[in-house]
Design an enzyme around this catalytic site. Structure first.
Site, PDB file in Angstrom:
ATOM      1  N   TYR A  36      39.214  62.305  78.473  1.00 11.75           N
ATOM      2  CA  TYR A  36      40.321  63.138  78.960  1.00 11.75           C
ATOM      3  C   TYR A  36      41.659  62.464  78.636  1.00 11.75           C
ATOM      4  CZ  TYR A  36      43.737  65.101  82.221  1.00 11.75           C
ATOM      5  OH  TYR A  36      44.873  65.654  82.766  1.00 11.75           O
ATOM      6  N   SER A  70      49.455  63.181  81.331  1.00 18.26           N
ATOM      7  CA  SER A  70      48.800  62.722  82.559  1.00 18.26           C
ATOM      8  C   SER A  70      49.011  61.226  82.765  1.00 18.26           C
ATOM      9  CB  SER A  70      47.303  63.021  82.427  1.00 18.26           C
ATOM     10  OG  SER A  70      46.562  62.243  83.325  1.00 18.26           O
TER      11      SER A  70
HETATM   12  N1  LIG Z   1      46.684  68.453  88.825  1.00 14.47           N
HETATM   13  C1  LIG Z   1      46.885  67.177  88.473  1.00 14.47           C
HETATM   14  O1  LIG Z   1      46.850  66.269  89.312  1.00 14.47           O
HETATM   15  C2  LIG Z   1      47.173  66.815  87.046  1.00 14.47           C
HETATM   16  C3  LIG Z   1      47.382  65.470  86.751  1.00 14.47           C
HETATM   17  C4  LIG Z   1      47.665  65.116  85.444  1.00 14.47           C
HETATM   18  C5  LIG Z   1      47.749  66.074  84.466  1.00 14.47           C
HETATM   19  N2  LIG Z   1      47.524  67.387  84.763  1.00 14.47           N
HETATM   20  C6  LIG Z   1      47.624  68.368  83.683  1.00 14.47           C
HETATM   21  O2  LIG Z   1      48.448  69.439  84.118  1.00 14.47           O
HETATM   22  C7  LIG Z   1      48.016  70.656  83.525  1.00 14.47           C
HETATM   23  C8  LIG Z   1      47.743  71.687  84.600  1.00 14.47           C
HETATM   24  O3  LIG Z   1      46.724  71.176  85.465  1.00 14.47           O
HETATM   25  P1  LIG Z   1      46.216  71.922  86.756  1.00 14.47           P
HETATM   26  O4  LIG Z   1      45.981  70.896  87.786  1.00 14.47           O
HETATM   27  O5  LIG Z   1      47.079  73.084  87.029  1.00 14.47           O
HETATM   28  O6  LIG Z   1      44.774  72.384  86.228  1.00 14.47           O
HETATM   29  P2  LIG Z   1      44.059  73.808  86.258  1.00 14.47           P
HETATM   30  O7  LIG Z   1      42.692  73.586  85.701  1.00 14.47           O
HETATM   31  O8  LIG Z   1      44.184  74.414  87.593  1.00 14.47           O
HETATM   32  O9  LIG Z   1      44.913  74.660  85.234  1.00 14.47           O
HETATM   33  C9  LIG Z   1      44.692  74.696  83.854  1.00 14.47           C
HETATM   34  C10 LIG Z   1      44.532  76.151  83.458  1.00 14.47           C
HETATM   35  O10 LIG Z   1      44.344  76.191  82.039  1.00 14.47           O
HETATM   36  C11 LIG Z   1      43.352  77.108  81.739  1.00 14.47           C
HETATM   37  N3  LIG Z   1      42.719  76.717  80.474  1.00 14.47           N
HETATM   38  C12 LIG Z   1      41.886  75.683  80.247  1.00 14.47           C
HETATM   39  N4  LIG Z   1      41.505  75.665  78.960  1.00 14.47           N
HETATM   40  C13 LIG Z   1      42.124  76.716  78.364  1.00 14.47           C
HETATM   41  C14 LIG Z   1      42.118  77.227  77.050  1.00 14.47           C
HETATM   42  N5  LIG Z   1      41.408  76.657  76.077  1.00 14.47           N
HETATM   43  N6  LIG Z   1      42.872  78.322  76.787  1.00 14.47           N
HETATM   44  C15 LIG Z   1      43.605  78.915  77.767  1.00 14.47           C
HETATM   45  N7  LIG Z   1      43.634  78.476  79.035  1.00 14.47           N
HETATM   46  C16 LIG Z   1      42.908  77.389  79.318  1.00 14.47           C
HETATM   47  C17 LIG Z   1      42.385  77.071  82.894  1.00 14.47           C
HETATM   48  O11 LIG Z   1      41.648  78.288  83.033  1.00 14.47           O
HETATM   49  C18 LIG Z   1      43.298  76.810  84.081  1.00 14.47           C
HETATM   50  O12 LIG Z   1      43.655  78.015  84.737  1.00 14.47           O
HETATM   51  C19 LIG Z   1      46.797  70.297  82.682  1.00 14.47           C
HETATM   52  O13 LIG Z   1      47.255  70.087  81.359  1.00 14.47           O
HETATM   53  C20 LIG Z   1      46.323  69.002  83.289  1.00 14.47           C
HETATM   54  O14 LIG Z   1      45.607  68.229  82.356  1.00 14.47           O
HETATM   55  C21 LIG Z   1      47.234  67.783  86.044  1.00 14.47           C
END
Ligand SMILES: NC(=O)c1ccc[n+]([C@@H]2O[C@H](COP(=O)([O-])OP(=O)(O)OC[C@H]3O[C@@H](n4cnc5c(N)ncnc54)[C@H](O)[C@@H]3O)[C@@H](O)[C@H]2O)c1
Length: 326
Positions: free
Chosen positions: A154, A129
């Site tokens: 985080y 991130s």
């Molecule tokens: N969306 C953004 O702007 C952004 C920015 C920086 C980093 N990220 C990272 O990208 C990745 C995806 O993010 P996103 O926006 O799609 O978020 P999201 O929350 O929509 O997707 C994450 C998914 O992981 C699942 N999850 C969480 N904990 C879990 C566990 N212990 N076991 C199995 N599944 C689990 C959740 O149910 C969810 O469906 C994450 O690692 C997030 O930290 C996202």
């Protein structure tokens, strides 16, 4: 080619899995479908993925080492992994930090412990991130910048994810790439993030919280550009043999930084409604500005984000209205 996508019911995981399936890959998706935000949205994404014959899904906690090892024992022919499952969101990490330690630190460890035993694994790609840049004030953020001053737990868990992945690349030679995403938005997005949250409140006639009195800037990145980056990176194998350990880090951002108030203005225009702005002080754990330097991503896998907020926000709003029947 069989690809494991963790967090497949999530925002970025859903789009990544759908794109891989559309090009003919087989996808094994895992997700625990937790209730951090509305489970019905995760189920709806999953229902669309299940329409593809190449998709299989297993509900599991990625931090459950036994379950993950058993799953990969059933899928020994996985060739590439995209690890996106995580507890996301800066603000909630002040409320429930332990969920971040388990999902993010425990998760990558459980996954890598099993993945290193796969006979044909050629690439492990994981989500980091922009928040790892923490208290850095020099913009744009470059992958060579220091990331030892996180501002939220985080961010600290994402830094730990990078460190853990580096260890496995070093000890076991797993070719590994970490992707630092910058504020991703778009259709099927996350209800806890600005585009979604503001849309919901504006349509309900409720005030929207604007932190740091609007003095915030974000590098907002459209989902299709992110997916092109994730898959471009995933395909960028084999690594140069001289890269020891086989470990790389990239920024995936739009390479433009936008004022939060400009973002809101674009949203108002797309919705045809004025927002009621509730100006608030800076939130603990938040950072004032993000801005991605993407030169390595461009160089190594041709990453070229194209979507401005003027194009991306109306597409998000159109999806939102259709999905929720507004
Ligand atoms: N969306 C953004 O702007 C952004 C920015 C920086 C980093 N990220 C990272 O990208 C990745 C995806 O993010 P996103 O926006 O799609 O978020 P999201 O929350 O929509 O997707 C994450 C998914 O992981 C699942 N999850 C969480 N904990 C879990 C566990 N212990 N076991 C199995 N599944 C689990 C959740 O149910 C969810 O469906 C994450 O690692 C997030 O930290 C996202």
């Amino acid at each position: 080619m069989k690809v494991l996508v963790t967090g497949a019911a999530g925002f970025i995981g859903y789009h990544t899995a759908a794109t891989l399936l559309a090009r003919g890959d087989e996808v094994v998706g895992i997700d625990d479908l937790n209730a951090y935000y509305e489970v019905s949205l995760k189920e709806a994404r999953l229902a669309r993925l299940r329409e593809h014959p190449g998709f299989t899904f297993e509900r599991m906690d990625v931090a459950d080492a036994e379950a993950v090892a058993a799953m990969l024992a059933r899928h020994r022919d996985v060739v590439r992994i995209v690890h996106l499952a995580a507890q996301a969101g800066v603000r909630y990490s002040l409320v429930n930090p332990f969920s971040y330690a388990r999902a993010n630190v425990g998760g990558v460890l459980a996954l890598l412990e099993a993945a290193r035993r796969l006979p044909a694994l050629e690439h492990f790609v994981f989500a980091s991130s922009s928040s790892v840049y923490g208290l850095n004030t020099t913009v744009p953020f470059s992958v060579g910048d220091r990331t030892d001053a996180p501002a939220s737990f985080y961010a600290a868990t994402k830094k730990a994810t990078e460190g853990t992945a580096h260890v496995y690349a070093h000890l076991y030679g797993v070719p590994t790439s970490g992707l630092r995403f910058f504020t991703v938005y778009g259709p099927w997005g996350r209800p806890d993030m600005a585009a979604f949250l503001f849309t919901r409140k504006i349509l309900a006639g409720e005030p929207i919280p604007v932190f740091n009195h609007g003095e915030m800037r974000r590098d907002f990145t459209y989902i299709d550009d992110i997916v092109a980056g994730v898959i471009g990176c995933l395909d960028a194998v084999p690594f140069d043999a001289a890269l020891v350990p086989p470990f790389r880090i990239y920024n995936l951002g739009n390479n433009r930084t936008e004022r939060l108030l400009d973002f809101i203005a674009v949203l108002e225009q797309a919705l045809g409604r004025k927002a009621n702005l509730d100006f608030k002080p800076m939130q603990p754990g938040d950072i004032q500005e993000t801005y991605a330097d993407i030169r390595e991503s461009k160089r190594d896998f041709g990453f070229e984000p194209r979507t401005t907020i003027g194009e991306g926000i109306p597409r998000f709003v159109a999806w939102y209205k259709e999905f929720y029947g507004v």
